[in-house]
Design an enzyme around this catalytic site. Structure first.
Site, PDB file in Angstrom:
ATOM      1  N   PRO A   1       9.983   4.489  -1.933  1.00 15.67           N
ATOM      2  CG  PRO A   1       7.591   4.413  -1.751  1.00 15.67           C
ATOM      3  CD  PRO A   1       8.621   4.436  -2.903  1.00 15.67           C
TER       4      PRO A   1
ATOM      5  CD  GLN B   1       3.979   4.274  -0.221  1.00 19.77           C
ATOM      6  OE1 GLN B   1       4.745   3.196   0.557  1.00 19.77           O
ATOM      7  NE2 GLN B   1       4.817   3.811  -1.544  1.00 19.77           N
TER       8      GLN B   1
ATOM      9  CB  CYS C   1       3.674  -2.817   1.968  1.00 17.57           C
ATOM     10  SG  CYS C   1       4.424  -3.854   3.448  1.00 17.57           S
TER      11      CYS C   1
ATOM     12  CG  ASN D   1       9.284  -1.081  -7.686  1.00 24.54           C
ATOM     13  OD1 ASN D   1       8.605  -1.091  -6.594  1.00 24.54           O
ATOM     14  ND2 ASN D   1      10.402  -0.331  -8.194  1.00 24.54           N
TER      15      ASN D   1
ATOM     16  N   GLY E   1      13.991   1.013  -5.505  1.00 26.20           N
ATOM     17  CA  GLY E   1      13.765   0.172  -4.483  1.00 26.20           C
ATOM     18  C   GLY E   1      15.747  -0.045  -3.798  1.00 26.20           C
ATOM     19  NE  ARG E   2      14.134  -5.928  -3.843  1.00 21.47           N
ATOM     20  CZ  ARG E   2      14.235  -7.190  -4.657  1.00 21.47           C
ATOM     21  NH1 ARG E   2      14.351  -8.389  -3.958  1.00 21.47           N
ATOM     22  NH2 ARG E   2      13.421  -7.020  -5.808  1.00 21.47           N
TER      23      ARG E   2
END
Length: 340
Positions: free
Chosen positions: A17, A71, A101, A203, A227-228
């Site tokens: 996410p 999420q 985060c 991750n 992710g990125r």
């Protein structure tokens, strides 16, 4: 691998996410390239229970993207419990809690990775959410708050005891943000802990098929979240899956193929969000789909300033015509600067 009753097959690949990135249009293209599990952008519990339009809009999911998780993040238990009930009513396949985060405005008020400074509260919030909903509840978190408090092995056990169905670990502390390299050794330690029986998803810094294969092999994790590296490169899921099956690299998409993908992505963005917002939110993707093409700056500026969808599509067609013969194997992927 299974999360409760959700069968994700062998070595599943998850789309992380990411705020302002993993909207329905981006999730659509990632699913087309083989993402086994996708998530909404993270949603503020406070915004959700106040019925804030932006937060409520993020709840929208579609059957084609299942399994899909919603999420949530927040720093207070009661609003998070209430938000989880609201999210469950939107009919996702699971609810994920963001304890990872690192963004200052989130962490400073005790949400996201800021919750790692109050582990008892983190565990109690998780337990209360698990008890409040029928859907599987999962967590995404980090190794710890800083170098002196890498307590993920203990946290993982306590979250499992609170009833979560799977745990995703980003291989950095909150203090690191996204600096330096992700450390997977503690992720592997959590997975090897004989007390752990829920799936562990790794991750951090997976930006190639080789790195994904090595992570599965070296750390024994059940799944990988990316992710990125997906930003402007949603085909990475297909690359990894092909490499895991054959040990061979896939050829990079041609400029023509990238143009057709960008047009599809753009069409979905307009479909889901309307012309004005759909155009604005595609601009970051246009820049990344074609990063690395020579002498591209004037065309990039057009793609990120035009407002008329027809003119944008015409400009994409020009990209295919102008750079159609360019060897895309020379393009070095440029990942996004953040994920959550």
């Amino acid at each position: 691998m299974r999360i409760a009753d959700i069968d994700l097959g062998d070595k599943p690949l998850f789309l992380a996410p990411m705020e302002d990135v993993t909207d329905p249009s981006f999730r659509y293209v990632c699913k087309r390239f083989g993402a086994d599990m996708v998530y909404t952008e993270f949603i503020s519990s406070d915004g959700l229970i106040r019925d804030a339009a932006k937060s409520v809009a993020k709840l929208r999911t579609y059957d084609y993207e299942r399994p899909v998780g919603i999420q949530l993040y927040g720093n207070e238990i009661e609003p998070m419990v209430e938000a989880a009930r609201v999210a469950e009513a939107a009919r996702p396949d699971l609810i994920d809690i963001n304890f990872g985060c690192p963004v200052r405005k989130i962490a400073a008020r005790g949400a996201g990775s800021g919750m790692m400074r109050d582990v008892p509260k983190m565990v109690e919030m998780t337990r209360r959410i698990v008890d409040a909903v029928r859907l599987p509840v999962t967590v995404k978190t980090r190794l710890g708050w800083d170098e002196d408090s890498k307590n993920i092995v203990e946290i993982a056990e306590r979250l499992q005891d609170a009833g979560i169905a799977a745990l995703t670990i980003h291989g950095r502390t909150r203090a690191q943000l996204y600096r330096g390299e992700a450390d997977w050794t503690l992720i592997g330690e959590v997975k090897r802990n004989p007390r752990m029986h829920i799936p562990i998803i790794g991750n951090g810094d997976i930006d190639s098929a080789e790195k994904a294969a090595a992570a599965f092999e070296r750390y024994g994790i059940d799944g990988i979240m990316i992710g990125r590296a997906t930003y402007g490169r949603p085909w990475i899921f297909k690359e990894i899956r092909h490499f895991l099956k054959t040990g061979e690299q896939l050829k990079q998409p041609s400029v023509h193929e990238r143009v057709e993908l960008a047009k599809l992505h753009f069409a979905k963005s307009l479909e889901f969000k309307g012309d004005k917002v759909g155009v604005l939110e595609m601009r970051r993707h246009f820049s990344c789909y074609f990063k690395g093409l020579p002498d591209f700056k004037p065309t990039r500026l057009k793609l990120v300033t035009l407002n008329d969808p027809a003119e944008i599509v015409a400009t994409l067609d020009y990209v295919a015509e102008r750079w159609g013969d360019f060897d895309t194997s020379e393009i070095v992927p440029q990942p996004l600067s953040h994920d959550v």
